[in-house]
Design a protein around this motif. Structure first.
Motif, PDB file in Angstrom:
ATOM      1  N   TRP A  57       0.838  -1.187   0.000  1.00 28.50           N
ATOM      2  CA  TRP A  57       0.000   0.000   0.000  1.00 28.50           C
ATOM      3  C   TRP A  57       0.883   1.251   0.000  1.00 28.50           C
ATOM      4  O   TRP A  57       1.793   1.396   0.815  1.00 28.50           O
ATOM      5  N   GLY A  58       0.623   2.124  -0.935  1.00 28.67           N
ATOM      6  CA  GLY A  58       1.374   3.368  -1.033  1.00 28.67           C
ATOM      7  C   GLY A  58       2.691   3.264  -1.771  1.00 28.67           C
ATOM      8  O   GLY A  58       3.323   4.282  -2.062  1.00 28.67           O
ATOM      9  N   ARG A  59       3.129   2.071  -2.095  1.00 31.60           N
ATOM     10  CA  ARG A  59       4.428   1.897  -2.747  1.00 31.60           C
ATOM     11  C   ARG A  59       4.496   2.623  -4.083  1.00 31.60           C
ATOM     12  O   ARG A  59       5.535   3.181  -4.449  1.00 31.60           O
ATOM     13  N   TRP A  60       3.395   2.596  -4.830  1.00 27.03           N
ATOM     14  CA  TRP A  60       3.356   3.261  -6.135  1.00 27.03           C
ATOM     15  C   TRP A  60       2.436   4.489  -6.115  1.00 27.03           C
ATOM     16  O   TRP A  60       1.941   4.916  -7.154  1.00 27.03           O
ATOM     17  N   GLY A  61       2.220   5.018  -4.927  1.00 26.07           N
ATOM     18  CA  GLY A  61       1.400   6.206  -4.783  1.00 26.07           C
ATOM     19  C   GLY A  61       0.069   5.897  -4.132  1.00 26.07           C
ATOM     20  O   GLY A  61      -0.457   4.777  -4.219  1.00 26.07           O
ATOM     21  N   GLU A  62      -0.509   6.899  -3.493  1.00 26.66           N
ATOM     22  CA  GLU A  62      -1.753   6.715  -2.758  1.00 26.66           C
ATOM     23  C   GLU A  62      -2.937   6.401  -3.663  1.00 26.66           C
ATOM     24  O   GLU A  62      -3.916   5.810  -3.213  1.00 26.66           O
ATOM     25  N   ASP A  63      -2.867   6.797  -4.932  1.00 23.34           N
ATOM     26  CA  ASP A  63      -3.984   6.580  -5.847  1.00 23.34           C
ATOM     27  C   ASP A  63      -3.768   5.386  -6.781  1.00 23.34           C
ATOM     28  O   ASP A  63      -4.558   5.157  -7.701  1.00 23.34           O
ATOM     29  N   ASP A  64      -2.696   4.635  -6.556  1.00 23.75           N
ATOM     30  CA  ASP A  64      -2.390   3.524  -7.459  1.00 23.75           C
ATOM     31  C   ASP A  64      -3.457   2.442  -7.418  1.00 23.75           C
ATOM     32  O   ASP A  64      -3.907   2.037  -6.350  1.00 23.75           O
ATOM     33  N   GLU A  65      -3.862   1.961  -8.602  1.00 22.23           N
ATOM     34  CA  GLU A  65      -4.826   0.870  -8.713  1.00 22.23           C
ATOM     35  C   GLU A  65      -4.272  -0.292  -9.533  1.00 22.23           C
ATOM     36  O   GLU A  65      -4.950  -1.297  -9.715  1.00 22.23           O
ATOM     37  N   LEU A  66      -3.035  -0.159 -10.015  1.00 19.27           N
ATOM     38  CA  LEU A  66      -2.435  -1.183 -10.871  1.00 19.27           C
ATOM     39  C   LEU A  66      -1.700  -2.252 -10.085  1.00 19.27           C
ATOM     40  O   LEU A  66      -1.556  -3.388 -10.532  1.00 19.27           O
ATOM     41  N   GLY A  67      -1.218  -1.916  -8.906  1.00 17.67           N
ATOM     42  CA  GLY A  67      -0.565  -2.895  -8.064  1.00 17.67           C
ATOM     43  C   GLY A  67       0.745  -3.402  -8.629  1.00 17.67           C
ATOM     44  O   GLY A  67       1.524  -2.660  -9.239  1.00 17.67           O
ATOM     45  N   ALA A  68       0.995  -4.692  -8.460  1.00 16.78           N
ATOM     46  CA  ALA A  68       2.280  -5.282  -8.816  1.00 16.78           C
ATOM     47  C   ALA A  68       2.550  -5.309 -10.315  1.00 16.78           C
ATOM     48  O   ALA A  68       3.674  -5.599 -10.722  1.00 16.78           O
ATOM     49  N   LEU A  69       1.544  -4.994 -11.136  1.00 17.33           N
ATOM     50  CA  LEU A  69       1.826  -4.874 -12.567  1.00 17.33           C
ATOM     51  C   LEU A  69       2.709  -3.664 -12.850  1.00 17.33           C
ATOM     52  O   LEU A  69       3.264  -3.543 -13.945  1.00 17.33           O
TER      53      LEU A  69
END
Length: 403
Positions: A57-69
């Motif tokens: 959570w938060g690793r790619w930004g607070e609004d990220d919805e793509l996850g590990a892709l």
């Protein structure tokens, strides 16, 4: 070690915390899994089970919805293509199970069964298509050829077609616990209402059901993966061949874990690298097309939860975990004398943003891998882009070097 948001958890810690869970369908699952009776475990708390394990959570930004892709990009695509081009030629393997319409659709008490057909998770129904026009329609005068004489056929599904009723990719918003889905989004975002204008232009009145409102995911839906596409190096771990019967299939009820995955990789002389797409063959889906084999949807062989497994998936930055069964993991699991259903869905989809791919057809790919001992390949594809969907049909392609 990668910088995962772990809540202070040490990935190599041996101790664990267990609690109490609210389960839905647990009694039925227990009975199907042969775990009912006085010795059955009490229900556990998945939130407590996963409380201090790593998350992204938060690793790619607070609004990220793509996850590990987010871990798959140009470099991973190049690595995958290099693997495919490393031989004298390239074999191509579509990994989608066909939709016959002859789904295995029985009462709970009828499992295990030797009935063959399309596997569906309990609660989902068979998908059957049919023609709405064809040569018979022209012969019987129901429709006329187009100007100039051209004819065409058309078809549709006449029964409900569950988007996760065949080979599919789970959206990150598909499974959660508590009141939060992936990246901390409110679970209420799984029930976003979409309103449609009444009537659909071009459709004769009365021929379709008037649906003007639906609900779906407004966050972390399958559209994220559909827009991004998937391309990277993948590895097949044929656990069924390594640990199974003479047909290379694990027995019903078999649970396997991280040690088994590593042992299989070692036996295959296969190296698993960071950001690899990981596919696991159990032989479970092949049972559904074999009238001599028994199958039980809630007692399929599957991956068993452990803290070490979750930490390893996190540290290896595995973006997609796929298998030839209904849930990747074992549906009903007993962990430290407590009962859980699909706990790895919480650890992967919700916490790590790691995608699950289910009902893969891996038989042909596995046979080729075993023949030349090459278990790495280029994996590419994208799910059907159905907005707001919790998952979607998927026909990934494995491109494997031939030697």
């Amino acid at each position: 070690m990668n910088n995962h948001h772990s809540g202070g958890h040490s990935c190599w810690r041996e101790t664990s915390r267990r609690g109490f869970m609210q389960g839905c369908g647990t009694v039925a699952a227990l009975a199907a899994a042969g775990m009912s009776g006085p010795a059955a475990a009490e229900e556990g708390d998945v939130a407590a089970l996963l409380d201090e394990l790593p998350n992204n959570w938060g690793r790619w930004g607070e609004d990220d919805e793509l996850g590990a892709l987010n871990l798959l990009g140009s470099e991973q695509a190049r690595i995958g293509m290099t693997v495919a081009m490393g031989g004298e030629g390239i074999e191509t393997f579509p990994l989608q199970q066909s939709i016959t319409g002859d789904a295995i659709f029985l009462e709970e008490d009828d499992f295990p069964t030797t009935t063959t057909g399309d596997p569906v998770f309990p609660g989902r129904t068979p998908a059957r298509r049919g023609n709405v026009q064809d040569e018979q329609s022209y012969q019987q005068g129901e429709i006329e050829p187009l100007s100039g004489g051209m004819k065409f056929s058309d078809d549709k599904f006449f029964t409900d077609f569950f988007l996760q009723g065949t080979t599919h990719l789970d959206a990150l918003g598909h499974a959660w616990y508590g009141d939060r889905i992936y990246n901390g989004f409110d679970a209420a975002t799984t029930a976003e209402t979409r309103t449609f204008a009444q009537g659909i232009e071009g459709c004769p009145e009365g021929e379709i059901e008037e649906i003007t409102e639906t609900r779906g995911l407004s966050r972390a839906d399958i559209g994220q993966a559909a827009e991004a596409g998937i391309a990277g190096r993948a590895v097949l771990l044929d656990v069924g061949r390594e640990m199974g019967d003479e047909n290379g299939r694990l027995d019903l009820g078999t649970a396997f874990g991280l040690k088994d995955l590593k042992a299989t990789a070692s036996a295959q002389q296969t190296t698993i690298r960071e950001r690899d797409i990981l596919l696991i063959r159990t032989g479970a889906i092949a049972r559904t097309r074999d009238s001599d084999a028994t199958w039980d949807p809630l007692n399929e062989p599957g991956l068993q939860f452990s803290e070490d497994l979750v930490c390893w998936l996190a540290n290896m930055d595995i973006p997609i975990l796929g298998a030839d069964n209904l849930a990747v993991e074992k549906v009903v699991q007993e962990i430290d004398d407590q009962l859980f259903e699909i706990p790895l869905h919480g650890a992967t989809l919700r916490n790590l943003g790691l995608y699950l791919c289910e009902i893969l057809w891996l038989e042909d790919l596995a046979a080729s891998c075993a023949a030349d001992n090459v278990y790495e390949f280029f994996f590419t594809g994208a799910p059907l882009y159905a907005e707001q969907s919790t998952g979607s049909p998927f026909n990934p392609i494995a491109m494997k070097a031939t030697h």
